[in-house]
Design a protein around this motif. Structure first.
Motif, PDB file in Angstrom:
ATOM      1  N   GLN A 197      33.375  40.018  52.484  1.00 42.26           N
ATOM      2  CA  GLN A 197      34.816  39.789  52.470  1.00 42.26           C
ATOM      3  C   GLN A 197      35.532  41.120  52.262  1.00 42.26           C
ATOM      4  N   ILE A 198      36.509  41.374  53.116  1.00 46.57           N
ATOM      5  CA  ILE A 198      37.266  42.619  53.013  1.00 46.57           C
ATOM      6  C   ILE A 198      38.762  42.326  53.003  1.00 46.57           C
ATOM      7  N   GLU A 199      39.496  43.322  52.559  1.00 40.76           N
ATOM      8  CA  GLU A 199      40.956  43.238  52.525  1.00 40.76           C
ATOM      9  C   GLU A 199      41.516  44.402  53.326  1.00 40.76           C
ATOM     10  N   ILE A 200      42.397  44.084  54.264  1.00 39.52           N
ATOM     11  CA  ILE A 200      43.091  45.105  55.038  1.00 39.52           C
ATOM     12  C   ILE A 200      44.556  45.072  54.627  1.00 39.52           C
ATOM     13  N   LYS A 201      45.006  46.155  54.030  1.00 43.97           N
ATOM     14  CA  LYS A 201      46.392  46.205  53.538  1.00 43.97           C
ATOM     15  C   LYS A 201      47.234  47.075  54.461  1.00 43.97           C
ATOM     16  N   LEU A 202      48.299  46.487  54.982  1.00 41.56           N
ATOM     17  CA  LEU A 202      49.238  47.208  55.845  1.00 41.56           C
ATOM     18  C   LEU A 202      50.471  47.533  55.014  1.00 41.56           C
ATOM     19  N   THR A 203      50.664  48.800  54.705  1.00 37.73           N
ATOM     20  CA  THR A 203      51.786  49.197  53.866  1.00 37.73           C
ATOM     21  C   THR A 203      53.080  49.255  54.674  1.00 37.73           C
ATOM     22  N   SER A 204      54.167  49.566  54.002  1.00 38.45           N
ATOM     23  CA  SER A 204      55.472  49.623  54.670  1.00 38.45           C
ATOM     24  C   SER A 204      55.525  50.736  55.718  1.00 38.45           C
ATOM     25  N   SER A 205      54.629  51.716  55.613  1.00 39.19           N
ATOM     26  CA  SER A 205      54.613  52.824  56.579  1.00 39.19           C
ATOM     27  C   SER A 205      53.671  52.582  57.752  1.00 39.19           C
ATOM     28  N   TYR A 206      53.001  51.451  57.761  1.00 42.13           N
ATOM     29  CA  TYR A 206      52.138  51.086  58.895  1.00 42.13           C
ATOM     30  C   TYR A 206      53.018  50.717  60.087  1.00 42.13           C
ATOM     31  N   PRO A 207      52.702  51.144  61.326  1.00 43.53           N
ATOM     32  CA  PRO A 207      51.463  51.787  61.777  1.00 43.53           C
ATOM     33  C   PRO A 207      51.498  53.318  61.827  1.00 43.53           C
ATOM     34  N   LEU A 208      52.568  53.925  61.287  1.00 41.74           N
ATOM     35  CA  LEU A 208      52.586  55.388  61.278  1.00 41.74           C
ATOM     36  C   LEU A 208      51.450  55.921  60.412  1.00 41.74           C
ATOM     37  N   GLU A 209      51.129  55.195  59.361  1.00 43.99           N
ATOM     38  CA  GLU A 209      49.992  55.536  58.516  1.00 43.99           C
ATOM     39  C   GLU A 209      48.946  54.435  58.623  1.00 43.99           C
ATOM     40  N   PRO A 210      47.673  54.769  58.448  1.00 45.47           N
ATOM     41  CA  PRO A 210      46.600  53.780  58.627  1.00 45.47           C
ATOM     42  C   PRO A 210      46.591  52.729  57.529  1.00 45.47           C
ATOM     43  N   PRO A 211      45.954  51.593  57.790  1.00 49.32           N
ATOM     44  CA  PRO A 211      45.823  50.564  56.755  1.00 49.32           C
ATOM     45  C   PRO A 211      44.807  50.999  55.698  1.00 49.32           C
ATOM     46  N   GLU A 212      44.867  50.340  54.564  1.00 41.72           N
ATOM     47  CA  GLU A 212      43.888  50.575  53.507  1.00 41.72           C
ATOM     48  C   GLU A 212      42.873  49.436  53.556  1.00 41.72           C
ATOM     49  N   VAL A 213      41.598  49.797  53.560  1.00 47.52           N
ATOM     50  CA  VAL A 213      40.534  48.798  53.652  1.00 47.52           C
ATOM     51  C   VAL A 213      39.726  48.816  52.358  1.00 47.52           C
ATOM     52  N   ARG A 214      39.520  47.625  51.821  1.00 47.19           N
ATOM     53  CA  ARG A 214      38.746  47.507  50.581  1.00 47.19           C
ATOM     54  C   ARG A 214      37.776  46.344  50.696  1.00 47.19           C
ATOM     55  N   PHE A 215      36.552  46.550  50.244  1.00 40.98           N
ATOM     56  CA  PHE A 215      35.556  45.488  50.214  1.00 40.98           C
ATOM     57  C   PHE A 215      35.729  44.658  48.945  1.00 40.98           C
ATOM     58  N   LEU A 216      35.917  43.354  49.128  1.00 43.44           N
ATOM     59  CA  LEU A 216      36.004  42.446  47.986  1.00 43.44           C
ATOM     60  C   LEU A 216      34.607  41.983  47.565  1.00 43.44           C
ATOM     61  N   THR A 217      33.686  41.964  48.514  1.00 39.60           N
ATOM     62  CA  THR A 217      32.280  41.678  48.223  1.00 39.60           C
ATOM     63  C   THR A 217      31.593  42.992  47.863  1.00 39.60           C
ATOM     64  N   PRO A 218      30.964  43.095  46.703  1.00 33.45           N
ATOM     65  CA  PRO A 218      30.259  44.342  46.334  1.00 33.45           C
ATOM     66  C   PRO A 218      29.217  44.721  47.375  1.00 33.45           C
ATOM     67  N   ILE A 219      29.131  46.020  47.657  1.00 36.61           N
ATOM     68  CA  ILE A 219      28.183  46.518  48.651  1.00 36.61           C
ATOM     69  C   ILE A 219      27.719  47.904  48.241  1.00 36.61           C
ATOM     70  N   TYR A 220      26.445  48.161  48.404  1.00 37.76           N
ATOM     71  CA  TYR A 220      25.856  49.468  48.092  1.00 37.76           C
ATOM     72  C   TYR A 220      25.814  50.262  49.381  1.00 37.76           C
ATOM     73  N   HIS A 221      26.749  51.242  49.495  1.00 36.38           N
ATOM     74  CA  HIS A 221      26.924  51.912  50.795  1.00 36.38           C
ATOM     75  C   HIS A 221      27.575  53.273  50.591  1.00 36.38           C
ATOM     76  N   PRO A 222      27.157  54.292  51.358  1.00 36.24           N
ATOM     77  CA  PRO A 222      27.718  55.636  51.197  1.00 36.24           C
ATOM     78  C   PRO A 222      29.210  55.734  51.485  1.00 36.24           C
ATOM     79  N   ASN A 223      29.735  54.850  52.328  1.00 35.12           N
ATOM     80  CA  ASN A 223      31.142  54.927  52.719  1.00 35.12           C
ATOM     81  C   ASN A 223      32.033  53.952  51.967  1.00 35.12           C
TER      82      ASN A 223
END
Length: 283
Positions: A182-208
């Motif tokens: 499960q992930i969350e994609i947040k589109l801020t007030s400056s989107y699409p001039l600035e990219p969305p913020e992506v966050r994993f809600l499900t814990p994951i062991y990953h370099p990125n």
């Protein structure tokens, strides 16, 4: 084998029943737009119609939380071998869906001759199949597996002028294919001039991905490759591709990045352990 006249008359009857799906009490709603019949032909005219490929277009009205926001134009193509062979269903209105190809072809085993298709299936039943499987995607047989993204929540935060999209991705690599994430994609007030913020809600062991779930990739950095025209589909594609294939150059967690390069066995063990602890169903 049925005569040409009988096949054409049966089709006319089937389309007449299809029109009834535009009633308010219909189980599913379908608005017929075009058909092989103009509506003013008599039975003799129908009998003389040459049996070619027939096209029927109309609009469906899904009921799920995401897709109910609009109607979708579809085309039902009946070949010369219909009803022995199933029709082809194509979405005219673009739609992002795991069971619909990028060019619009709808794929479901109920509409495959070698699967569950029967010649007695009516056009009404075909429309019901399409609507049902748009609302309830078949996660076991996605035609765009790498892009499968099931949206479970869409929130507009009025005070901060933000949009938050919550959904699940289905990676394909040996370790991460064991779970949905499960992930969350947040589109801020400056989107699409600035990219969305992506966050994993499900814990994951990953370099990125950081411990608190932040996903890092060059595409999502304003000073790097982000362009205002980048579609959310491409954002999801990047997330899935780089969960399956970690980008060590953008390791937001250097220790895990080094472990991935120098001790893959240990990385795999830890990643799989976390998957098993927090795994979500893939359907």
């Amino acid at each position: 084998m049925a005569t040409e006249s009988k096949l054409t008359k049966n089709l006319y009857t089937d389309i007449t029943r299809l029109k009834l799906l535009n009633k308010s009490d219909a189980e599913v709603k379908f608005l017929l737009l075009t058909s092989p019949f103009t509506g003013d032909e008599d039975d003799d005219d129908l009998a003389d119609k040459k049996r070619e490929e027939y096209s029927i277009t109309g609009q469906i009205y899904p009921n799920s939380e995401i897709y109910r926001e609009r109607s979708y134009a579809i085309e039902i193509i009946l070949t010369k071998t219909f009803p022995l062979d199933p029709p082809k269903v194509c979405f005219i209105t673009p739609i992002y869906h795991p069971n619909i190809e990028e060019k619009g072809d709808f794929c479901n085993d109920l509409l495959v001759k070698t699967a569950k298709w029967t010649p007695k299936t009516s056009l009404v039943e075909i429309v019901k199949i399409v609507v049902r499987h748009v609302d309830e995607p078949d996660a076991d047989n996605p035609v765009r597996a790498a892009l499968f993204f099931y949206v479970s929540c869409f929130v507009h935060i009025y005070v901060q002028a933000e949009y938050v999209i919550v959904g699940r991705i289905l990676p394909n690599s040996d370790i991460f294919k064991e779970s949905a994430f499960q992930i969350e994609i947040k589109l801020t007030s400056s989107y699409p001039l600035e990219p969305p913020e992506v966050r994993f809600l499900t814990p994951i062991y990953h370099p990125n991905v950081t411990k608190d779930g932040k996903f890092c990739h060059a595409l999502l950095l304003k000073t790097s490759r982000w362009k205002p025209g980048t579609k959310l589909v491409e954002v999801v594609r990047v997330i899935v591709e780089h969960i399956d294939n970690p980008d060590i150059d953008y390791s937001i967690n250097p220790e895990i990045g080094r472990e991935y390069l120098d001790n893959r066995v240990e990385f795999n063990r830890k990643a799989l352990k976390m998957v098993e602890q927090h795994k979500l169903p893939r359907n």
